[in-house]
Design an enzyme around this catalytic site. Structure first.
Site, PDB file in Angstrom:
ATOM      1  N   HIS A   1      22.289   1.435  13.851  1.00  0.00           N
ATOM      2  CA  HIS A   1      23.466   2.241  14.162  1.00  0.00           C
ATOM      3  C   HIS A   1      24.080   1.794  15.478  1.00  0.00           C
ATOM      4  CE1 HIS A   1      22.340   4.899  10.892  1.00  0.00           C
ATOM      5  NE2 HIS A   1      21.093   4.758  11.321  1.00  0.00           N
TER       6      HIS A   1
ATOM      7  N   GLY B   1      -0.982  -1.837   8.612  1.00  0.00           N
ATOM      8  CA  GLY B   1      -0.551  -0.460   8.435  1.00  0.00           C
ATOM      9  C   GLY B   1       0.210   0.107   9.623  1.00  0.00           C
TER      10      GLY B   1
ATOM     11  N   THR C   1      10.399  -6.612  17.007  1.00  0.00           N
ATOM     12  CA  THR C   1      11.770  -6.546  17.515  1.00  0.00           C
ATOM     13  C   THR C   1      12.428  -7.912  17.611  1.00  0.00           C
ATOM     14  OG1 THR C   1      11.035  -6.716  19.803  1.00  0.00           O
ATOM     15  CG2 THR C   1      11.222  -4.493  18.879  1.00  0.00           C
ATOM     16  N   LYS C   2      11.651  -8.999  17.377  1.00  0.00           N
ATOM     17  CA  LYS C   2      12.197 -10.356  17.418  1.00  0.00           C
ATOM     18  C   LYS C   2      11.461 -11.197  16.390  1.00  0.00           C
ATOM     19  CE  LYS C   2       9.223 -11.527  21.280  1.00  0.00           C
ATOM     20  NZ  LYS C   2       9.096 -11.661  22.697  1.00  0.00           N
TER      21      LYS C   2
ATOM     22  N   ASN D   1       0.830  -1.185   0.000  1.00  0.00           N
ATOM     23  CA  ASN D   1       0.000   0.000   0.000  1.00  0.00           C
ATOM     24  C   ASN D   1       0.879   1.254   0.000  1.00  0.00           C
ATOM     25  OD1 ASN D   1      -2.267   1.783   0.444  1.00  0.00           O
ATOM     26  ND2 ASN D   1      -3.329   0.064   1.385  1.00  0.00           N
TER      27      ASN D   1
END
Length: 157
Positions: free
Chosen positions: A75, A102, A125-126, A45
């Site tokens: 980073h 979304g 995150t995993k 989308n």
């Protein structure tokens, strides 16, 4: 023999994002999507972002809602390395039949298992196993998917 900054980047090592070869590649990649590989029947989308400093593999029958963000780059935590333009990149794999709602964000190095759903606004995150719904920040499993039954979720996306 010294590794190039590109080799370091592709191996998930600390590399210099200001390397002239990488800057030229970044400009060229913005027109080609050089590390972005998509299977059949992919839908994306509006407003999605894919930062493909490392490889992004997307399987068949995958859907992205609006404003999904896929980040392979990260980073260093130590400021001295960041000040020198150092960064790392880790590949992302999104398996077949995945729906990413979304506004979701997928962080570097993640694999999302087949048939899974990422609820809108989730921050992944995993790794996500197969056949689950994940949601929240950080994303956690909120429902198991039984693909053998007629299925209507009680979770709204």
């Amino acid at each position: 023999m010294m590794k190039t900054e590109r080799e370091k980047m592709l191996n998930g090592e600390l590399y210099s994002s200001t390397d002239s070869d990488l800057l030229r590649g970044k400009s060229r990649a913005s027109h080609l999507g050089v590390n972005f590989h998509v299977g059949k029947n992919f839908y994306m989308n509006a407003g999605c972002v894919i930062l493909d400093c490392a490889r992004v593999d997307i399987g068949d029958n995958v859907m992205f809602g609006p404003n999904v963000q896929i980040y392979t780059v990260t980073h260093p935590i130590k400021s001295e390395a960041r000040k020198k333009g150092k960064q790392m990149a880790y590949p992302i794999k999104i398996c077949d039949n995945v729906w990413i709602g979304g506004g979701s964000i997928v962080l570097p190095g993640i694999t999302i298992g087949k048939n899974s759903v990422v609820a809108a606004g989730a921050v992944v995150t995993k790794d996500v196993p197969e056949n689950v719904v994940v949601g929240g920040n950080p994303a956690n499993i909120i429902e198991l998917i039984d693909n053998d039954q007629n299925y209507t979720s009680s979770v709204s996306f």
